[in-house]
Design a protein around this motif. Structure first.
Motif, PDB file in Angstrom:
ATOM      1  N   MET A   7       0.857  -1.231  -0.035  1.00 51.54           N
ATOM      2  CA  MET A   7      -0.046   0.113   0.031  1.00 51.54           C
ATOM      3  C   MET A   7       0.868   1.303  -0.033  1.00 51.54           C
ATOM      4  O   MET A   7       0.648   2.311  -0.702  1.00 51.54           O
ATOM      5  N   LYS A   8       2.108   1.224   0.730  1.00 49.07           N
ATOM      6  CA  LYS A   8       2.635   2.391   0.923  1.00 49.07           C
ATOM      7  C   LYS A   8       3.555   2.575  -0.417  1.00 49.07           C
ATOM      8  O   LYS A   8       3.441   3.895  -1.118  1.00 49.07           O
ATOM      9  N   LYS A   9       3.843   1.793  -1.299  1.00 46.59           N
ATOM     10  CA  LYS A   9       4.554   1.927  -2.524  1.00 46.59           C
ATOM     11  C   LYS A   9       3.462   2.488  -3.554  1.00 46.59           C
ATOM     12  O   LYS A   9       3.931   3.420  -4.412  1.00 46.59           O
ATOM     13  N   LYS A  10       2.031   2.183  -3.246  1.00 46.97           N
ATOM     14  CA  LYS A  10       0.996   2.613  -4.318  1.00 46.97           C
ATOM     15  C   LYS A  10       1.161   4.251  -4.033  1.00 46.97           C
ATOM     16  O   LYS A  10       0.719   5.109  -4.893  1.00 46.97           O
ATOM     17  N   VAL A  11       0.895   4.480  -2.838  1.00 48.76           N
ATOM     18  CA  VAL A  11       0.534   5.947  -2.475  1.00 48.76           C
ATOM     19  C   VAL A  11       1.986   6.639  -2.929  1.00 48.76           C
ATOM     20  O   VAL A  11       2.029   7.745  -3.315  1.00 48.76           O
ATOM     21  N   LEU A  12       3.160   6.191  -2.690  1.00 45.77           N
ATOM     22  CA  LEU A  12       4.459   6.936  -3.197  1.00 45.77           C
ATOM     23  C   LEU A  12       4.345   7.007  -4.552  1.00 45.77           C
ATOM     24  O   LEU A  12       4.847   8.076  -5.146  1.00 45.77           O
ATOM     25  N   PHE A  13       4.078   6.111  -5.499  1.00 43.36           N
ATOM     26  CA  PHE A  13       3.906   6.077  -6.801  1.00 43.36           C
ATOM     27  C   PHE A  13       3.196   7.148  -7.130  1.00 43.36           C
ATOM     28  O   PHE A  13       3.232   7.735  -8.420  1.00 43.36           O
ATOM     29  N   ALA A  14       1.736   7.296  -6.669  1.00 46.47           N
ATOM     30  CA  ALA A  14       0.832   8.068  -7.111  1.00 46.47           C
ATOM     31  C   ALA A  14       1.391   9.440  -6.740  1.00 46.47           C
ATOM     32  O   ALA A  14       1.215  10.389  -7.540  1.00 46.47           O
ATOM     33  N   ALA A  15       1.895   9.661  -5.719  1.00 43.53           N
ATOM     34  CA  ALA A  15       2.367  11.191  -5.299  1.00 43.53           C
ATOM     35  C   ALA A  15       3.544  11.486  -6.289  1.00 43.53           C
ATOM     36  O   ALA A  15       3.479  12.773  -6.611  1.00 43.53           O
ATOM     37  N   VAL A  16       4.325  10.548  -6.592  1.00 40.71           N
ATOM     38  CA  VAL A  16       5.432  11.305  -7.619  1.00 40.71           C
ATOM     39  C   VAL A  16       4.738  11.197  -8.969  1.00 40.71           C
ATOM     40  O   VAL A  16       5.297  12.215  -9.451  1.00 40.71           O
ATOM     41  N   LEU A  17       3.922  10.545  -9.118  1.00 38.23           N
ATOM     42  CA  LEU A  17       3.133  10.862 -10.695  1.00 38.23           C
ATOM     43  C   LEU A  17       2.555  12.225 -10.563  1.00 38.23           C
ATOM     44  O   LEU A  17       2.660  12.887 -11.472  1.00 38.23           O
ATOM     45  N   VAL A  18       1.640  12.373  -9.654  1.00 37.95           N
ATOM     46  CA  VAL A  18       1.106  13.679  -9.382  1.00 37.95           C
ATOM     47  C   VAL A  18       1.993  14.941  -9.351  1.00 37.95           C
ATOM     48  O   VAL A  18       1.854  15.818 -10.269  1.00 37.95           O
ATOM     49  N   LEU A  19       3.060  14.717  -8.516  1.00 33.16           N
ATOM     50  CA  LEU A  19       4.029  15.706  -8.822  1.00 33.16           C
ATOM     51  C   LEU A  19       4.752  15.944 -10.086  1.00 33.16           C
ATOM     52  O   LEU A  19       5.070  17.208 -10.525  1.00 33.16           O
ATOM     53  N   GLY A  20       4.994  14.950 -10.928  1.00 30.97           N
ATOM     54  CA  GLY A  20       5.336  15.050 -11.961  1.00 30.97           C
ATOM     55  C   GLY A  20       4.830  15.619 -13.128  1.00 30.97           C
ATOM     56  O   GLY A  20       5.208  16.388 -13.764  1.00 30.97           O
ATOM     57  N   LEU A  21       3.394  15.276 -13.194  1.00 23.88           N
ATOM     58  CA  LEU A  21       2.346  16.150 -13.659  1.00 23.88           C
ATOM     59  C   LEU A  21       2.397  17.568 -13.566  1.00 23.88           C
ATOM     60  O   LEU A  21       2.288  18.637 -14.702  1.00 23.88           O
ATOM     61  N   ILE A  22       2.340  17.925 -12.372  1.00 23.40           N
ATOM     62  CA  ILE A  22       2.257  19.206 -12.083  1.00 23.40           C
ATOM     63  C   ILE A  22       3.726  19.932 -12.523  1.00 23.40           C
ATOM     64  O   ILE A  22       3.540  21.111 -12.992  1.00 23.40           O
ATOM     65  N   GLN A  23       4.715  19.504 -12.313  1.00 17.39           N
ATOM     66  CA  GLN A  23       5.933  20.015 -12.889  1.00 17.39           C
ATOM     67  C   GLN A  23       6.058  20.067 -14.359  1.00 17.39           C
ATOM     68  O   GLN A  23       6.552  21.028 -14.922  1.00 17.39           O
ATOM     69  N   THR A  24       5.268  19.154 -15.017  1.00 17.48           N
ATOM     70  CA  THR A  24       5.507  19.185 -16.441  1.00 17.48           C
ATOM     71  C   THR A  24       4.892  20.648 -17.214  1.00 17.48           C
ATOM     72  O   THR A  24       5.163  21.046 -18.023  1.00 17.48           O
ATOM     73  N   VAL A  25       3.677  20.926 -16.213  1.00 15.21           N
ATOM     74  CA  VAL A  25       2.740  22.072 -16.735  1.00 15.21           C
ATOM     75  C   VAL A  25       3.905  23.242 -16.772  1.00 15.21           C
ATOM     76  O   VAL A  25       3.566  24.109 -17.659  1.00 15.21           O
ATOM     77  N   GLN A  26       4.729  23.434 -15.788  1.00 12.55           N
ATOM     78  CA  GLN A  26       5.635  24.543 -15.500  1.00 12.55           C
ATOM     79  C   GLN A  26       6.956  24.545 -16.458  1.00 12.55           C
ATOM     80  O   GLN A  26       7.666  25.442 -16.343  1.00 12.55           O
ATOM     81  N   THR A  27       6.958  23.276 -17.159  1.00  9.90           N
ATOM     82  CA  THR A  27       8.096  23.310 -17.821  1.00  9.90           C
ATOM     83  C   THR A  27       8.074  23.991 -19.426  1.00  9.90           C
ATOM     84  O   THR A  27       7.135  23.676 -19.973  1.00  9.90           O
ATOM     85  N   TYR A  28       8.985  24.447 -19.814  1.00 10.89           N
ATOM     86  CA  TYR A  28       9.086  24.951 -21.302  1.00 10.89           C
ATOM     87  C   TYR A  28      10.063  24.234 -22.062  1.00 10.89           C
ATOM     88  O   TYR A  28      11.153  23.994 -21.699  1.00 10.89           O
ATOM     89  N   ALA A  29       9.387  23.613 -22.944  1.00 11.29           N
ATOM     90  CA  ALA A  29      10.193  22.492 -23.897  1.00 11.29           C
ATOM     91  C   ALA A  29      10.187  23.202 -25.175  1.00 11.29           C
ATOM     92  O   ALA A  29       9.330  23.043 -26.316  1.00 11.29           O
ATOM     93  N   GLN A  30      11.353  23.864 -25.594  1.00  9.29           N
ATOM     94  CA  GLN A  30      11.603  24.752 -26.999  1.00  9.29           C
ATOM     95  C   GLN A  30      13.136  24.512 -26.974  1.00  9.29           C
ATOM     96  O   GLN A  30      14.145  24.534 -26.717  1.00  9.29           O
TER      97      GLN A  30
END
Length: 73
Positions: free
Chosen positions: A1-24
């Motif tokens: 259960m702990k691993k699933k919560v950690l994975f979900a947290a990393v995934l959400v934080l990764g998606l949030i960071q992607t929005v702020q990234t500029y790829a040009q």
């Protein structure tokens, strides 16, 4: 259960960071500077949108491979 919560947290934080990234690249940066602020934000969003599917596919295959290797050992 702990691993699933950690994975979900990393995934959400990764998606949030992607929005702020500029790829040009440098050519795209020059082009968007000439277009103005609104189209430049849309251009960045389009680049990130197109990059999401290949990166998600690589992540999916990597996780499947890792689980398979973990199960076999």
């Amino acid at each position: 259960m702990k691993k699933k919560v950690l994975f979900a947290a990393v995934l959400v934080l990764g998606l949030i960071q992607t929005v702020q990234t500029y790829a040009q690249c440098s050519i795209c940066t020059k082009t968007t500077q000439q277009m103005g602020d609104g189209p430049a934000k849309g251009f960045n969003s389009g680049i990130l949108y197109l990059a999401f599917l290949p990166l998600a596919l690589i992540a999916f295959l990597g996780i499947r491979w890792w689980r398979n290797e973990k199960k076999n050992s």
